[in-house]
Design a protein around this motif. Structure first.
Motif, short mmCIF file in Angstrom:
data_model
loop_
_atom_site.label_atom_id
_atom_site.label_comp_id
_atom_site.label_asym_id
_atom_site.label_seq_id
_atom_site.Cartn_x
_atom_site.Cartn_y
_atom_site.Cartn_z
N ALA A 284 0.83 -1.20 0.00
CA ALA A 284 0.00 0.00 0.00
C ALA A 284 0.86 1.25 0.00
O ALA A 284 0.56 2.25 -0.68
CB ALA A 284 -0.93 0.00 1.21
N GLU B 212 -9.12 3.24 5.83
CA GLU B 212 -8.50 3.72 4.60
C GLU B 212 -7.41 4.75 4.94
O GLU B 212 -7.46 5.41 5.98
CB GLU B 212 -9.52 4.38 3.67
N LEU C 208 -4.48 2.50 -8.33
CA LEU C 208 -5.39 2.48 -7.18
C LEU C 208 -6.48 1.43 -7.34
O LEU C 208 -6.82 0.73 -6.39
CB LEU C 208 -6.01 3.87 -7.00
N GLY D 3 -8.50 0.82 -4.35
CA GLY D 3 -8.68 2.22 -3.97
C GLY D 3 -9.45 3.00 -5.02
O GLY D 3 -9.95 2.46 -5.99
N LEU E 226 -7.13 4.60 -0.18
CA LEU E 226 -6.62 3.24 -0.36
C LEU E 226 -6.90 2.43 0.90
O LEU E 226 -6.52 2.83 2.00
CB LEU E 226 -5.11 3.26 -0.63
N THR F 128 -6.37 0.10 3.78
CA THR F 128 -5.14 -0.35 4.46
C THR F 128 -5.49 -1.03 5.77
O THR F 128 -4.65 -1.27 6.59
CB THR F 128 -4.20 0.84 4.73
#
Length: 359
Positions: A275, A309, A336, A341, A357, A359
């Protein structure tokens, strides 16, 4: 051995192997009669011609597929029909015919072909050769070997489809890898070459007024170019080592050289390496866009966590939509999207890129 291998390559396709030679042992059923009743001269010639015709059809059948096997099946069945009144062992030809019928194609078609061959053999037995030693092997082994052939052909088709599917997957992977390298090189080199160009222009302006400052800029150009070479190598191998923090520092150097004031709002989040690599490349591409196209005086990067995110925003006060580079934006969206994302692009009072994104 080399001579035998050369003959084998002419007789059979390479994927078939040596097994078809083993199946020729069943011709002994046809030949048994002549151990007890020696054939006459005319019959000997007929036997020789029959074997020649059969072997031609037999080996030729291994090079054919689907409907192209019909002449082979009919030809071998005709041999069995012609010899049936004279030799009870002629039923073996229908076994060979049933074997080839099992390779006619899909299961239903192949099963129909085997059934036709077996019915043909029973009709010949009814008309000209009713002895069980003729029709029993043709019926029993014709069905068994026909089923085996259907199974083998089905497995071969599945294996071929699997190999084709695997090749398609490998081809897709190669295409995806080429696209990844293309995007990465676009991101890496576009940014780095912009920095090198700006620093070289600055050094050229300073060479007369401030030689020491110009020399320092040239040394930085050397450092940036060496870093670019390492980045290209990493892009090709798919490795990322700079990280988001390093990318922000790189952006600071580039924007300073371009005369753009730079601010970072927020702390670099602790995220997984994959990421972080995506976020770092988003920052790199956005800053490259500011340096090369925006004609901005100010750039701000915002970093923060939102629920599950990570949010990154890059905003400048440049030319707005006119500064957007389509290929770079498309690359960011693709990167993305591949990581789950999303990207939003606004161009009011400059350009504002927002990326989320998971995570």
């Amino acid at each position: 051995m080399r001579f035998a291998t050369a003959i084998h390559r002419r007789l059979l396709p390479p994927e078939v192997g040596w097994i078809p030679y083993l199946w020729l042992v069943y011709l002994s059923f046809f030949s048994i009669r002549y151990f007890y009743v020696p054939p006459g001269a005319l019959e000997t010639v007929a036997i020789a011609l029959t074997f020649a015709a059969f072997l031609t059809l037999y080996f030729g059948g291994y090079w054919k597929h689907g409907w192209a096997l019909i002449p082979t099946i009919i030809g071998i069945g005709v041999l069995g029909t012609v010899w049936a009144p004279h030799n009870v062992g002629a039923g073996v030809f229908f076994i060979y015919a049933a074997s080839f019928a099992g390779w006619l194609g899909p299961v239903r078609r192949a099963a129909s072909g085997v059934a036709v061959v077996v019915v043909w053999a029973m009709a010949v037995a009814y008309l000209w050769q009713p002895q069980p030693t003729f029709w029993a092997p043709a019926l029993l082994f014709g069905i068994i070997i026909g089923i085996i052939s259907i199974y083998d052909s089905t497995q071969r088709r599945r294996d071929a489809a699997l190999r084709l599917s695997q090749e398609e997957v490998r081809q897709m992977a190669r295409v995806a890898e080429r696209e990844r390298i293309s995007r990465d090189l676009h991101d890496l080199l576009g940014h780095t070459l912009s920095v090198i160009t700006l620093k070289a222009e600055l050094a050229a302006r300073l060479v007369d007024r401030a030689p020491a400052r110009a020399a320092a800029e040239i040394r930085e150009v050397e450092q940036v170019s060496r870093a670019a070479l390492a980045d290209v190598r990493e892009a090709i191998s798919g490795i990322r080592t700079r990280g988001l923090l390093g990318e922000l520092e790189h952006a600071r150097v580039a924007l300073k050289a371009a005369g753009v004031r730079f601010e970072v709002d927020g702390e670099v989040p602790a995220v997984p390496p994959a990421a972080e690599a995506v976020l770092a490349m988003i920052v790199r591409e956005a800053v490259t866009n500011v340096v090369r196209h925006a004609q901005a005086s100010y750039c701000r990067v915002v970093l923060r966590r939102e629920a599950d995110e990570t949010f990154v925003e890059v905003q400048d006060d440049g030319r707005g939509a006119k500064s957007l580079a389509g290929g770079g934006i498309d690359g960011m969206r693709a990167r993305l999207a591949a990581a789950g994302g999303r990207l939003e692009v606004g161009d009011e009072f400059g350009v504002r890129l927002r990326a989320w994104l998971p995570t």
